[in-house]
Design a protein around this motif. Structure first.
Motif, mmCIF file in Angstrom:
data_model
loop_
_atom_site.group_PDB
_atom_site.id
_atom_site.type_symbol
_atom_site.label_atom_id
_atom_site.label_comp_id
_atom_site.label_asym_id
_atom_site.label_seq_id
_atom_site.Cartn_x
_atom_site.Cartn_y
_atom_site.Cartn_z
ATOM 1 N N ASP A 11 0.818 -1.215 0.000
ATOM 2 C CA ASP A 11 0.000 0.000 0.000
ATOM 3 C C ASP A 11 0.858 1.274 0.000
ATOM 4 O O ASP A 11 1.954 1.294 0.571
ATOM 5 C CB ASP A 11 -0.890 0.042 1.252
ATOM 6 N N ASP A 12 0.318 2.316 -0.598
ATOM 7 C CA ASP A 12 0.758 3.721 -0.485
ATOM 8 C C ASP A 12 1.685 4.209 -1.598
ATOM 9 O O ASP A 12 1.917 5.408 -1.696
ATOM 10 C CB ASP A 12 1.380 4.043 0.877
ATOM 11 N N GLY A 13 2.245 3.328 -2.420
ATOM 12 C CA GLY A 13 3.020 3.792 -3.566
ATOM 13 C C GLY A 13 4.283 4.561 -3.225
ATOM 14 O O GLY A 13 4.747 5.398 -3.997
ATOM 15 N N SER A 62 -5.789 1.503 -7.327
ATOM 16 C CA SER A 62 -5.906 2.877 -6.810
ATOM 17 C C SER A 62 -6.064 2.882 -5.289
ATOM 18 O O SER A 62 -6.642 1.963 -4.698
ATOM 19 C CB SER A 62 -7.099 3.567 -7.467
ATOM 20 N N HIS A 63 -5.562 3.952 -4.688
ATOM 21 C CA HIS A 63 -5.630 4.113 -3.228
ATOM 22 C C HIS A 63 -6.163 5.521 -2.931
ATOM 23 O O HIS A 63 -5.663 6.192 -2.056
ATOM 24 C CB HIS A 63 -4.228 3.900 -2.668
ATOM 25 N N THR A 64 -7.159 5.914 -3.732
ATOM 26 C CA THR A 64 -7.742 7.275 -3.827
ATOM 27 C C THR A 64 -6.758 8.230 -4.491
ATOM 28 O O THR A 64 -5.601 7.899 -4.705
ATOM 29 C CB THR A 64 -8.214 7.881 -2.473
ATOM 30 N N GLU A 66 -5.593 11.117 -3.248
ATOM 31 C CA GLU A 66 -4.605 11.748 -2.353
ATOM 32 C C GLU A 66 -4.449 11.023 -1.017
ATOM 33 O O GLU A 66 -4.089 11.630 -0.017
ATOM 34 C CB GLU A 66 -5.037 13.205 -2.086
ATOM 35 N N HIS A 67 -4.755 9.728 -1.006
ATOM 36 C CA HIS A 67 -4.676 8.949 0.231
ATOM 37 C C HIS A 67 -5.488 9.612 1.348
ATOM 38 O O HIS A 67 -4.984 9.939 2.427
ATOM 39 C CB HIS A 67 -3.227 8.738 0.688
ATOM 40 N N ARG A 68 -6.775 9.792 1.066
ATOM 41 C CA ARG A 68 -7.683 10.395 2.057
ATOM 42 C C ARG A 68 -8.579 9.312 2.640
ATOM 43 O O ARG A 68 -9.085 8.447 1.909
ATOM 44 C CB ARG A 68 -8.555 11.468 1.374
ATOM 45 N N CYS A 202 1.513 -4.937 3.319
ATOM 46 C CA CYS A 202 2.527 -4.157 4.032
ATOM 47 C C CYS A 202 2.723 -2.787 3.376
ATOM 48 O O CYS A 202 2.189 -2.503 2.303
ATOM 49 C CB CYS A 202 3.854 -4.908 4.052
ATOM 50 N N HIS A 203 3.488 -1.951 4.082
ATOM 51 C CA HIS A 203 3.990 -0.681 3.539
ATOM 52 C C HIS A 203 5.504 -0.814 3.417
ATOM 53 O O HIS A 203 6.168 -1.169 4.410
ATOM 54 C CB HIS A 203 3.692 0.481 4.486
ATOM 55 N N SER A 204 6.052 -0.468 2.265
ATOM 56 C CA SER A 204 7.507 -0.538 2.093
ATOM 57 C C SER A 204 8.222 0.343 3.119
ATOM 58 O O SER A 204 9.289 -0.006 3.628
ATOM 59 C CB SER A 204 7.897 -0.087 0.683
HETATM 60 ZN ZN LIG Z 1 -2.597 3.560 2.733
#
Ligand SMILES: [Zn+2]
Length: 257
Positions: A11-13, A62-64, A66-68, A202-204
């Protein structure tokens, strides 16, 4: 009971996702990367060219925009975050984006409808402790976050996230191990023996901050010994194989002790 499946989400790019991609490719593990166009929390995101490169090998969802967190937005802004996030990502990649992930796992039922109306085929949540998909493509659950959560957090999440009949057995298994990596391995071994979907996310940036790259490398090395290539899936492959056109929740995996 279906043989064990390994599914992976990132997640989160964050730009560190390129390091994650290299690690996943090293082990032949498929994954979905859920990416906002910008991150309102201030973290950098992958450049358009890096995203295009990544999309040649992995699913990009997609994760929205702007990540909102959708539950904090009015209806108009929530819809904009969902639809514009999809459009912007498709413009960057030059191909359809079919997957969505709710930032922070925060959403309400109306947001599921918006996601569907925007043309997504599925949406992933942060609900954990699941080894089934229960054929709910707009609320796709996960098994565990690759993160050293203490047992108190697991218990708190268990209570807060509902679906207890699907999750109690998994929680019981995890609580028997004091160390989070042993919990992960124990549950994975159980899934290999009994079948089900082991969906890790996970988040990198977490791996970088906590020095967990080597731990993930070792876990994946062990995991792929047990899961052949055709059962290492990204989210879209998972949904296509196990959820599509099956509205009956009872047709999903059930955990059998
Ligand atoms: Zn996220």
């Amino acid at each position: 009971m279906t043989a064990a499946v390994l599914c992976f989400s990132v997640d989160d790019g964050h730009p560190l996702d390129m390091r994650m991609a290299n690690l996943l490719m090293k082990h032949g593990v498929q994954a979905s990367f859920f990416v906002p166009s910008r991150n309102s929390e201030g973290q950098p995101v992958l450049s358009p060219s890096a995203l295009r490169d990544l999309s040649g090998k992995f699913e990009i969802g997609s994760h929205t925009l702007e990540h909102r967190y959708l539950n904090r937005l009015d209806m108009h802004e929530a819809l904009r975050q969902i639809t514009e996030g999809k459009r912007a990502l498709q413009d960057t990649l030059g191909k359809p984006v079919q997957g969505f992930c709710y930032p922070g796992g925060k959403y309400r039922a109306i947001h599921c409808g918006m996601v569907q109306a925007a043309g997504f085929r599925y949406a992933r949540t942060t609900q954990n402790l699941r080894l089934d998909v229960e054929c709910s493509p707009l609320e796709l659950p996960t098994t565990l976050q690759f993160y050293p959560h203490p047992r108190t957090v697991l218990i708190r999440n268990f209570i807060a996230q509902g679906h207890w009949h699907h999750r109690l057995q998994t929680l019981e298994l995890l609580l028997e191990e004091p160390h989070w990596l042993d919990r992960l391995r124990r549950l994975f071994a159980w899934t290999v023996r009994h079948g089900g979907i082991f969906h890790l996310w996970c988040h990198s940036l977490d791996l970088e901050r906590l020095g967990l790259w080597q731990a993930l490398d070792r876990f994946l090395e062990e995991a792929v010994e047990w899961i052949p290539c055709e059962r290492r899936l990204n989210n879209l492959q998972l949904v296509t194989r196990y959820c599509n056109g099956i509205p009956d929740a009872n047709a999903g995996f059930q955990i059998i002790r």
